[in-house]
Design a protein around this motif. Structure first.
Motif, PDB file in Angstrom:
ATOM      1  N   ALA A 119       1.171  -1.032   0.209  1.00 23.23           N
ATOM      2  CA  ALA A 119      -0.017  -0.572  -0.096  1.00 23.23           C
ATOM      3  C   ALA A 119       0.896   1.242   0.011  1.00 23.23           C
ATOM      4  CB  ALA A 119      -0.810   0.592   1.198  1.00 23.23           C
ATOM      5  N   ALA A 120       1.863   1.194  -0.919  1.00 18.40           N
ATOM      6  CA  ALA A 120       2.412   2.477  -1.110  1.00 18.40           C
ATOM      7  C   ALA A 120       2.063   3.459  -1.821  1.00 18.40           C
ATOM      8  CB  ALA A 120       4.265   2.030  -1.468  1.00 18.40           C
ATOM      9  N   ARG A 121       2.508   4.944  -2.720  1.00 17.54           N
ATOM     10  CA  ARG A 121       2.355   5.241  -3.459  1.00 17.54           C
ATOM     11  C   ARG A 121       3.041   5.061  -4.430  1.00 17.54           C
ATOM     12  NH1 ARG A 121       2.854  11.119  -2.217  1.00 17.54           N
ATOM     13  NH2 ARG A 121       4.082  10.116  -1.063  1.00 17.54           N
ATOM     14  N   PRO A 122       2.892   4.793  -5.942  1.00 22.57           N
ATOM     15  CA  PRO A 122       3.602   4.957  -6.766  1.00 22.57           C
ATOM     16  C   PRO A 122       5.469   6.347  -6.735  1.00 22.57           C
ATOM     17  CG  PRO A 122       1.925   4.727  -7.834  1.00 22.57           C
ATOM     18  CD  PRO A 122       1.714   4.787  -6.219  1.00 22.57           C
ATOM     19  N   GLU A 123       5.006   7.244  -6.697  1.00 16.89           N
ATOM     20  CA  GLU A 123       6.327   8.485  -6.850  1.00 16.89           C
ATOM     21  C   GLU A 123       6.728   8.250  -5.410  1.00 16.89           C
ATOM     22  OE1 GLU A 123       1.931   9.968  -4.790  1.00 16.89           O
ATOM     23  OE2 GLU A 123       2.643   8.483  -6.281  1.00 16.89           O
ATOM     24  N   ALA A 124       6.169   7.532  -4.662  1.00  9.56           N
ATOM     25  CA  ALA A 124       7.021   7.579  -3.165  1.00  9.56           C
ATOM     26  C   ALA A 124       8.087   6.260  -3.379  1.00  9.56           C
ATOM     27  CB  ALA A 124       6.389   7.243  -2.315  1.00  9.56           C
ATOM     28  N   CYS A 125       7.992   5.777  -4.487  1.00 12.24           N
ATOM     29  CA  CYS A 125       8.777   4.571  -4.525  1.00 12.24           C
ATOM     30  C   CYS A 125       9.994   4.592  -5.136  1.00 12.24           C
ATOM     31  CB  CYS A 125       8.191   3.438  -5.054  1.00 12.24           C
ATOM     32  SG  CYS A 125       6.896   2.433  -4.696  1.00 12.24           S
TER      33      CYS A 125
ATOM     34  N   LEU B 289      10.348   0.575   4.419  1.00  9.85           N
ATOM     35  CA  LEU B 289       9.344   1.292   4.696  1.00  9.85           C
ATOM     36  C   LEU B 289       9.195   1.970   6.043  1.00  9.85           C
ATOM     37  CD1 LEU B 289       6.912  -1.733   2.898  1.00  9.85           C
ATOM     38  CD2 LEU B 289       7.793   0.356   1.841  1.00  9.85           C
ATOM     39  N   LEU B 290       7.989   2.958   5.784  1.00  6.66           N
ATOM     40  CA  LEU B 290       7.539   3.452   7.410  1.00  6.66           C
ATOM     41  C   LEU B 290       6.737   2.447   7.990  1.00  6.66           C
ATOM     42  CD1 LEU B 290       6.345   6.889   6.249  1.00  6.66           C
ATOM     43  CD2 LEU B 290       7.995   6.599   7.419  1.00  6.66           C
ATOM     44  N   ALA B 291       6.879   2.598   8.786  1.00 10.12           N
ATOM     45  CA  ALA B 291       6.426   1.479  10.294  1.00 10.12           C
ATOM     46  C   ALA B 291       4.301   1.473  10.046  1.00 10.12           C
ATOM     47  CB  ALA B 291       6.353   1.478  11.994  1.00 10.12           C
ATOM     48  N   GLY B 292       4.536   0.014  10.447  1.00 14.84           N
ATOM     49  CA  GLY B 292       3.342  -0.421   9.995  1.00 14.84           C
ATOM     50  C   GLY B 292       2.177  -1.527   9.554  1.00 14.84           C
ATOM     51  N   ARG B 293       2.930  -1.852   8.605  1.00 15.13           N
ATOM     52  CA  ARG B 293       3.099  -3.451   8.483  1.00 15.13           C
ATOM     53  C   ARG B 293       3.425  -4.552   8.610  1.00 15.13           C
ATOM     54  NH1 ARG B 293       4.251   1.931   4.945  1.00 15.13           N
ATOM     55  NH2 ARG B 293       2.918   1.534   3.218  1.00 15.13           N
ATOM     56  N   SER B 294       2.170  -4.645   8.043  1.00 14.84           N
ATOM     57  CA  SER B 294       2.267  -6.651   9.466  1.00 14.84           C
ATOM     58  C   SER B 294       3.550  -8.104   8.614  1.00 14.84           C
ATOM     59  CB  SER B 294       0.567  -7.243   9.464  1.00 14.84           C
ATOM     60  OG  SER B 294       0.646  -7.791   7.893  1.00 14.84           O
TER      61      SER B 294
ATOM     62  N   THR C  54      26.446 -19.689  -9.334  1.00 16.68           N
ATOM     63  CA  THR C  54      25.774 -20.143  -8.665  1.00 16.68           C
ATOM     64  C   THR C  54      24.772 -18.901  -8.653  1.00 16.68           C
ATOM     65  OG1 THR C  54      26.579 -21.723  -7.697  1.00 16.68           O
ATOM     66  CG2 THR C  54      24.681 -20.883  -6.354  1.00 16.68           C
ATOM     67  N   LEU C  55      23.947 -18.163  -8.200  1.00 12.54           N
ATOM     68  CA  LEU C  55      22.780 -16.833  -8.023  1.00 12.54           C
ATOM     69  C   LEU C  55      22.815 -17.113  -6.437  1.00 12.54           C
ATOM     70  CD1 LEU C  55      20.935 -16.281 -11.386  1.00 12.54           C
ATOM     71  CD2 LEU C  55      23.359 -15.136 -10.328  1.00 12.54           C
ATOM     72  N   HIS C  56      22.398 -16.126  -5.789  1.00 11.85           N
ATOM     73  CA  HIS C  56      22.108 -15.972  -4.889  1.00 11.85           C
ATOM     74  C   HIS C  56      20.986 -14.677  -4.316  1.00 11.85           C
ATOM     75  CE1 HIS C  56      25.228 -18.824  -2.814  1.00 11.85           C
ATOM     76  NE2 HIS C  56      25.761 -18.331  -4.162  1.00 11.85           N
ATOM     77  N   LEU C  57      20.113 -14.752  -4.505  1.00 10.12           N
ATOM     78  CA  LEU C  57      18.721 -13.355  -5.135  1.00 10.12           C
ATOM     79  C   LEU C  57      18.156 -13.547  -2.923  1.00 10.12           C
ATOM     80  CD1 LEU C  57      17.138 -15.141  -8.169  1.00 10.12           C
ATOM     81  CD2 LEU C  57      19.767 -13.364  -7.669  1.00 10.12           C
ATOM     82  N   SER C  58      17.569 -12.237  -2.635  1.00  6.01           N
ATOM     83  CA  SER C  58      17.497 -12.471  -1.603  1.00  6.01           C
ATOM     84  C   SER C  58      17.135 -11.361  -1.180  1.00  6.01           C
ATOM     85  CB  SER C  58      18.289 -12.698  -0.262  1.00  6.01           C
ATOM     86  OG  SER C  58      19.512 -11.484  -1.036  1.00  6.01           O
ATOM     87  N   ALA C  59      16.203 -10.451  -0.361  1.00  2.00           N
ATOM     88  CA  ALA C  59      14.729  -9.912  -0.089  1.00  2.00           C
ATOM     89  C   ALA C  59      14.902  -9.826   0.856  1.00  2.00           C
ATOM     90  CB  ALA C  59      13.918  -9.635  -1.278  1.00  2.00           C
ATOM     91  N   GLU C  60      14.714  -8.451   2.129  1.00  7.68           N
ATOM     92  CA  GLU C  60      14.318  -8.188   2.844  1.00  7.68           C
ATOM     93  C   GLU C  60      13.103  -6.774   2.747  1.00  7.68           C
ATOM     94  OE1 GLU C  60      16.821  -6.944   6.313  1.00  7.68           O
ATOM     95  OE2 GLU C  60      18.482  -6.180   4.124  1.00  7.68           O
ATOM     96  N   VAL C  61      12.228  -6.349   4.427  1.00  7.85           N
ATOM     97  CA  VAL C  61      11.467  -5.471   4.721  1.00  7.85           C
ATOM     98  C   VAL C  61      11.629  -5.507   5.781  1.00  7.85           C
ATOM     99  CG1 VAL C  61       9.162  -4.505   4.432  1.00  7.85           C
ATOM    100  CG2 VAL C  61      10.196  -6.394   2.639  1.00  7.85           C
ATOM    101  N   ARG C  62      12.148  -4.134   5.681  1.00  5.61           N
ATOM    102  CA  ARG C  62      12.833  -3.817   7.814  1.00  5.61           C
ATOM    103  C   ARG C  62      11.653  -2.316   7.581  1.00  5.61           C
ATOM    104  NH1 ARG C  62      16.296   0.352   7.053  1.00  5.61           N
ATOM    105  NH2 ARG C  62      17.137   1.175   5.666  1.00  5.61           N
ATOM    106  N   ASP C  63      11.833  -1.972   8.541  1.00  4.65           N
ATOM    107  CA  ASP C  63      11.066  -0.528   9.257  1.00  4.65           C
ATOM    108  C   ASP C  63      11.962   0.308   8.885  1.00  4.65           C
ATOM    109  OD1 ASP C  63       8.274  -1.801   9.161  1.00  4.65           O
ATOM    110  OD2 ASP C  63       8.489  -1.719  11.172  1.00  4.65           O
ATOM    111  N   LEU C  64      11.296   1.880   8.396  1.00  6.01           N
ATOM    112  CA  LEU C  64      12.374   2.709   9.055  1.00  6.01           C
ATOM    113  C   LEU C  64      12.197   3.486  10.067  1.00  6.01           C
ATOM    114  CD1 LEU C  64      11.068   4.752   5.493  1.00  6.01           C
ATOM    115  CD2 LEU C  64      14.141   3.892   6.064  1.00  6.01           C
ATOM    116  N   ASP C  65      13.898   3.717  10.477  1.00  2.53           N
ATOM    117  CA  ASP C  65      13.341   4.724  12.098  1.00  2.53           C
ATOM    118  C   ASP C  65      12.967   5.453  12.259  1.00  2.53           C
ATOM    119  OD1 ASP C  65      15.472   4.334  14.360  1.00  2.53           O
ATOM    120  OD2 ASP C  65      15.387   6.360  13.949  1.00  2.53           O
TER     121      ASP C  65
END
Length: 117
Positions: free
Chosen positions: A33-39, A67-72, A98-109
């Motif tokens: 639920a982010a805004r496109p122009e904010a990415c 991301l700003l805090a609030g996502r589950s 060998t490809l190592h693909l990863s992702a993480e999501v964290r809250d902004l301080d």
């Protein structure tokens, strides 16, 4: 917000990282639920890396999304899964690597601030 950083190996210079970023933004919008122009995405090329005891034969991509805090936790997990799948579509396997693909999501301080000037 969201602040997105893609760290990637020099072995992956042939990938169209701008195309990846433009495909990533709608995934973040739809899932978190982010805004496109904010990415905002930056792609950083790493020169040196190691996996285990090896310096050759590996390529690493890590996508970090702040991301700003609030996502589950469930929303964050769905987003990281979607990002890894998107990477699979943009980063093709290569012989001897060998490809190592990863992702993480964290809250902004809470101290996060931004300005557009």
């Amino acid at each position: 917000m969201p602040q997105i950083t893609v760290e990637r190996s020099a072995h992956l210079d042939d990938v169209d990282w701008e195309k990846f970023a433009l495909a990533l933004h709608p995934v973040i919008v739809d899932t978190a639920a982010a805004r496109p122009e904010a990415c905002k995405t930056r792609v950083l090329r790493s020169e040196d890396e190691a996996v285990g005891g090896e310096r050759e034969g590996h390529a690493i991509v890590n996508v970090s999304i702040a991301l700003l805090a609030g996502r589950s936790d469930d929303t964050k997990a769905r987003l990281t899964e979607a990002v890894v799948e998107l990477l699979r579509g943009h980063v093709q396997p290569r012989d001897g690597i060998t490809l190592h693909l990863s992702a993480e999501v964290r809250d902004l301080d809470p101290s996060y601030r931004k300005a557009e000037v």
